[in-house]
Scaffold this motif. Structure first.
Motif, PDB file in Angstrom:
ATOM      1  N   ALA A 143      41.850  40.789  47.591  1.00 41.10           N
ATOM      2  CA  ALA A 143      42.805  40.656  46.490  1.00 41.10           C
ATOM      3  C   ALA A 143      43.358  39.330  46.547  1.00 41.10           C
ATOM      4  CB  ALA A 143      43.678  41.825  46.173  1.00 41.10           C
ATOM      5  N   ILE A 144      43.671  39.021  45.012  1.00 42.20           N
ATOM      6  CA  ILE A 144      44.392  37.630  44.784  1.00 42.20           C
ATOM      7  C   ILE A 144      45.453  37.859  43.812  1.00 42.20           C
ATOM      8  CG2 ILE A 144      42.604  36.862  43.340  1.00 42.20           C
ATOM      9  CD1 ILE A 144      42.917  33.982  44.297  1.00 42.20           C
ATOM     10  N   ARG A 177      41.722  40.309  27.263  1.00 38.70           N
ATOM     11  CA  ARG A 177      42.967  39.590  27.536  1.00 38.70           C
ATOM     12  C   ARG A 177      42.804  38.548  28.475  1.00 38.70           C
ATOM     13  NH1 ARG A 177      47.537  44.598  28.252  1.00 38.70           N
ATOM     14  NH2 ARG A 177      47.309  45.533  26.092  1.00 38.70           N
ATOM     15  N   ASN A 178      44.010  37.755  28.505  1.00 35.16           N
ATOM     16  CA  ASN A 178      43.991  36.549  29.565  1.00 35.16           C
ATOM     17  C   ASN A 178      44.595  37.211  30.809  1.00 35.16           C
ATOM     18  OD1 ASN A 178      45.062  34.421  31.254  1.00 35.16           O
ATOM     19  ND2 ASN A 178      44.700  33.152  29.433  1.00 35.16           N
ATOM     20  N   ILE A 179      43.882  37.194  31.966  1.00 40.67           N
ATOM     21  CA  ILE A 179      44.103  37.801  33.224  1.00 40.67           C
ATOM     22  C   ILE A 179      44.863  36.760  33.966  1.00 40.67           C
ATOM     23  CG2 ILE A 179      42.367  39.334  33.066  1.00 40.67           C
ATOM     24  CD1 ILE A 179      40.798  37.686  35.136  1.00 40.67           C
ATOM     25  N   SER A 180      45.284  35.804  33.547  1.00 42.70           N
ATOM     26  CA  SER A 180      46.043  34.861  34.333  1.00 42.70           C
ATOM     27  C   SER A 180      47.374  35.511  34.842  1.00 42.70           C
ATOM     28  CB  SER A 180      46.571  33.534  33.648  1.00 42.70           C
ATOM     29  OG  SER A 180      47.367  33.818  32.707  1.00 42.70           O
ATOM     30  N   SER A 181      48.073  36.341  34.300  1.00 48.10           N
ATOM     31  CA  SER A 181      49.057  37.157  35.132  1.00 48.10           C
ATOM     32  C   SER A 181      48.922  38.232  36.095  1.00 48.10           C
ATOM     33  CB  SER A 181      50.147  37.251  33.872  1.00 48.10           C
ATOM     34  OG  SER A 181      49.545  38.660  32.919  1.00 48.10           O
ATOM     35  N   TYR A 182      47.571  38.577  35.929  1.00 44.74           N
ATOM     36  CA  TYR A 182      47.366  39.876  36.681  1.00 44.74           C
ATOM     37  C   TYR A 182      46.527  39.539  38.062  1.00 44.74           C
ATOM     38  CZ  TYR A 182      46.560  42.470  32.298  1.00 44.74           C
ATOM     39  OH  TYR A 182      46.882  43.254  31.217  1.00 44.74           O
ATOM     40  N   ALA A 183      47.291  40.319  39.127  1.00 48.57           N
ATOM     41  CA  ALA A 183      46.463  40.453  40.379  1.00 48.57           C
ATOM     42  C   ALA A 183      44.883  40.951  40.306  1.00 48.57           C
ATOM     43  CB  ALA A 183      47.381  41.270  41.407  1.00 48.57           C
ATOM     44  N   MET A 184      44.189  40.386  40.790  1.00 47.89           N
ATOM     45  CA  MET A 184      42.784  40.853  40.860  1.00 47.89           C
ATOM     46  C   MET A 184      42.316  41.257  42.075  1.00 47.89           C
ATOM     47  SD  MET A 184      42.174  40.368  37.564  1.00 47.89           S
ATOM     48  CE  MET A 184      40.458  40.559  37.671  1.00 47.89           C
ATOM     49  N   GLY A 185      41.456  42.376  42.084  1.00 49.82           N
ATOM     50  CA  GLY A 185      40.944  42.780  43.488  1.00 49.82           C
ATOM     51  C   GLY A 185      39.465  43.156  43.384  1.00 49.82           C
ATOM     52  N   GLU A 200      46.616  51.079  42.473  1.00 50.40           N
ATOM     53  CA  GLU A 200      47.632  50.239  41.900  1.00 50.40           C
ATOM     54  C   GLU A 200      46.975  49.522  40.741  1.00 50.40           C
ATOM     55  OE1 GLU A 200      50.963  50.166  42.846  1.00 50.40           O
ATOM     56  OE2 GLU A 200      50.824  51.672  44.370  1.00 50.40           O
ATOM     57  N   PHE A 201      45.733  49.417  40.677  1.00 50.01           N
ATOM     58  CA  PHE A 201      44.803  48.599  39.808  1.00 50.01           C
ATOM     59  C   PHE A 201      44.696  49.468  38.518  1.00 50.01           C
ATOM     60  CE2 PHE A 201      43.938  44.880  42.010  1.00 50.01           C
ATOM     61  CZ  PHE A 201      44.339  45.127  43.304  1.00 50.01           C
ATOM     62  N   ASP A 202      44.948  48.730  37.346  1.00 53.49           N
ATOM     63  CA  ASP A 202      44.790  49.346  35.833  1.00 53.49           C
ATOM     64  C   ASP A 202      43.575  49.266  35.160  1.00 53.49           C
ATOM     65  OD1 ASP A 202      47.676  47.403  36.249  1.00 53.49           O
ATOM     66  OD2 ASP A 202      47.896  49.715  35.933  1.00 53.49           O
ATOM     67  N   TYR A 203      42.624  48.365  35.517  1.00 58.73           N
ATOM     68  CA  TYR A 203      41.426  48.155  34.716  1.00 58.73           C
ATOM     69  C   TYR A 203      40.249  48.108  35.829  1.00 58.73           C
ATOM     70  CZ  TYR A 203      44.617  47.344  31.019  1.00 58.73           C
ATOM     71  OH  TYR A 203      45.634  47.495  30.061  1.00 58.73           O
ATOM     72  N   TRP A 204      39.259  48.664  35.521  1.00 58.86           N
ATOM     73  CA  TRP A 204      38.052  48.398  36.443  1.00 58.86           C
ATOM     74  C   TRP A 204      36.847  48.069  35.735  1.00 58.86           C
ATOM     75  CZ3 TRP A 204      38.376  49.470  41.869  1.00 58.86           C
ATOM     76  CH2 TRP A 204      39.519  50.024  42.316  1.00 58.86           C
ATOM     77  N   GLY A 205      35.770  47.328  36.540  1.00 52.47           N
ATOM     78  CA  GLY A 205      34.633  47.175  35.983  1.00 52.47           C
ATOM     79  C   GLY A 205      33.646  48.099  36.522  1.00 52.47           C
ATOM     80  N   GLN A 206      32.456  48.030  35.926  1.00 51.24           N
ATOM     81  CA  GLN A 206      31.362  48.886  36.242  1.00 51.24           C
ATOM     82  C   GLN A 206      30.640  48.907  37.492  1.00 51.24           C
ATOM     83  OE1 GLN A 206      30.755  51.792  34.109  1.00 51.24           O
ATOM     84  NE2 GLN A 206      32.608  50.933  33.238  1.00 51.24           N
ATOM     85  N   GLY A 207      30.803  47.623  38.076  1.00 54.13           N
ATOM     86  CA  GLY A 207      30.450  47.507  39.520  1.00 54.13           C
ATOM     87  C   GLY A 207      28.929  46.808  39.240  1.00 54.13           C
ATOM     88  N   THR A 208      28.612  46.323  40.525  1.00 52.71           N
ATOM     89  CA  THR A 208      27.291  45.449  40.876  1.00 52.71           C
ATOM     90  C   THR A 208      26.890  45.803  42.348  1.00 52.71           C
ATOM     91  OG1 THR A 208      26.287  43.469  40.803  1.00 52.71           O
ATOM     92  CG2 THR A 208      28.498  43.189  41.635  1.00 52.71           C
ATOM     93  N   GLN A 209      25.628  46.131  42.368  1.00 53.38           N
ATOM     94  CA  GLN A 209      25.262  46.634  43.604  1.00 53.38           C
ATOM     95  C   GLN A 209      24.965  45.629  44.639  1.00 53.38           C
ATOM     96  OE1 GLN A 209      24.691  49.730  45.060  1.00 53.38           O
ATOM     97  NE2 GLN A 209      24.179  48.899  47.020  1.00 53.38           N
ATOM     98  N   VAL A 210      25.449  45.563  45.849  1.00 57.36           N
ATOM     99  CA  VAL A 210      24.928  44.444  46.902  1.00 57.36           C
ATOM    100  C   VAL A 210      24.151  45.197  47.915  1.00 57.36           C
ATOM    101  CG1 VAL A 210      25.696  42.913  48.610  1.00 57.36           C
ATOM    102  CG2 VAL A 210      26.841  43.157  46.084  1.00 57.36           C
ATOM    103  N   THR A 211      22.916  44.957  48.223  1.00 56.24           N
ATOM    104  CA  THR A 211      22.172  45.424  49.427  1.00 56.24           C
ATOM    105  C   THR A 211      21.808  44.550  50.132  1.00 56.24           C
ATOM    106  OG1 THR A 211      21.233  46.926  47.607  1.00 56.24           O
ATOM    107  CG2 THR A 211      20.215  46.762  49.881  1.00 56.24           C
ATOM    108  N   VAL A 212      21.936  44.672  51.506  1.00 52.03           N
ATOM    109  CA  VAL A 212      21.674  43.632  52.492  1.00 52.03           C
ATOM    110  C   VAL A 212      20.935  44.446  53.381  1.00 52.03           C
ATOM    111  CG1 VAL A 212      22.632  42.258  54.412  1.00 52.03           C
ATOM    112  CG2 VAL A 212      24.245  42.841  52.480  1.00 52.03           C
ATOM    113  N   SER A 213      19.604  43.738  53.745  1.00 51.61           N
ATOM    114  CA  SER A 213      18.611  44.435  54.595  1.00 51.61           C
ATOM    115  C   SER A 213      18.555  43.645  55.952  1.00 51.61           C
ATOM    116  CB  SER A 213      17.130  44.025  54.202  1.00 51.61           C
ATOM    117  OG  SER A 213      16.948  42.545  53.745  1.00 51.61           O
ATOM    118  N   ALA A 226      38.684  44.590  40.060  1.00 50.59           N
ATOM    119  CA  ALA A 226      39.753  45.562  39.312  1.00 50.59           C
ATOM    120  C   ALA A 226      41.022  44.502  38.928  1.00 50.59           C
ATOM    121  CB  ALA A 226      40.161  46.570  40.218  1.00 50.59           C
ATOM    122  N   ALA A 227      41.646  44.871  37.772  1.00 50.24           N
ATOM    123  CA  ALA A 227      42.783  44.076  37.484  1.00 50.24           C
ATOM    124  C   ALA A 227      44.067  44.914  37.520  1.00 50.24           C
ATOM    125  CB  ALA A 227      42.416  43.652  36.043  1.00 50.24           C
ATOM    126  N   LYS A 228      44.977  44.342  38.140  1.00 48.84           N
ATOM    127  CA  LYS A 228      46.442  44.723  38.059  1.00 48.84           C
ATOM    128  C   LYS A 228      47.516  44.100  37.374  1.00 48.84           C
ATOM    129  CE  LYS A 228      49.324  45.917  42.353  1.00 48.84           C
ATOM    130  NZ  LYS A 228      50.409  44.735  42.496  1.00 48.84           N
TER     131      LYS A 228
END
Length: 125
Positions: free
Chosen positions: A50-51, A27-35, A111-124, A97-99
Motif C-alpha cells: 500500500a501507498i 475521481r482523482n485519486i491523489s488524496s486516496y491511499a492505494m493498496g 479499510e478500502f472503499d473501492y476495488w478493481g476486478q483483478g488481474t491474474q498473475v501466474t508464475v511457473s 483498491a482505493a481508500k
C-alpha cells in the motif's frame, strides 16, 4: 465513485519480473491511499502493498518486502506494483483498491472503499 482497472498480469517464469498497473477513473485519486491485495485459489485475500496519498509512506507484506515496489503517478491517476524475483508462491489474482482515508494507519482489506476486478498473475517454476 472510483473505478479501478488492473492490467499487466500474465504468465511468467520464476525469477522474472512483472509490473501491474491500476488505472483509476471517475475521481482523482491523489488524496486516496492505494493498496494491492492478492488471492490464490482456495486461500483468503491477503494484503500485498500500500501507498499513502502523498507517496511518502509505503507498507508491504513481509514475503514481498524487497521484491515488490508500489508507486503512483498522479498525472496518470495510476498506481503500479513492480514485482521482481517472482516465485510460484506469488501466483494469484491481484486486486487494486482505493481508500478514501489517504493514510496507512489501517490498511486491511476492510479499510478500502473501492476495488478493481483483478488481474491474474501466474508464475511457473
Amino acid at each position: 465513485q472510483v473505478q479501478l482497472v488492473e492490467s499487466g498480469g500474465g504468465l511468467v517464469q520464476a525469477g522474472e519480473s512483472m509490473r501491474l498497473s491500476c488505472a483509476a477513473s471517475g475521481r482523482n485519486i491523489s488524496s486516496y491511499a492505494m493498496g494491492w491485495f492478492r488471492q490464490a485459489p482456495g486461500k483468503e485475500r491477503e494484503f500485498v502493498a500500500a501507498i499513502n496519498w502523498s507517496g511518502s509512506k509505503t507498507k508491504y507484506r513481509d514475503p514481498t518486502k524487497g521484491r515488490f515496489t508500489v508507486s503512483r503517478d498522479y498525472a496518470k491517476n495510476t498506481v503500479y506494483l513492480q514485482m521482481n524475483s517472482l516465485t510460484p508462491e506469488d501466483t494469484a489474482a491481484y486486486y487494486c483498491a482505493a481508500k478514501w482515508d489517504g493514510t496507512l494507519t489501517r490498511y486491511g482489506a476492510s479499510e478500502f472503499d473501492y476495488w478493481g476486478q483483478g488481474t491474474q498473475v501466474t508464475v511457473s517454476s
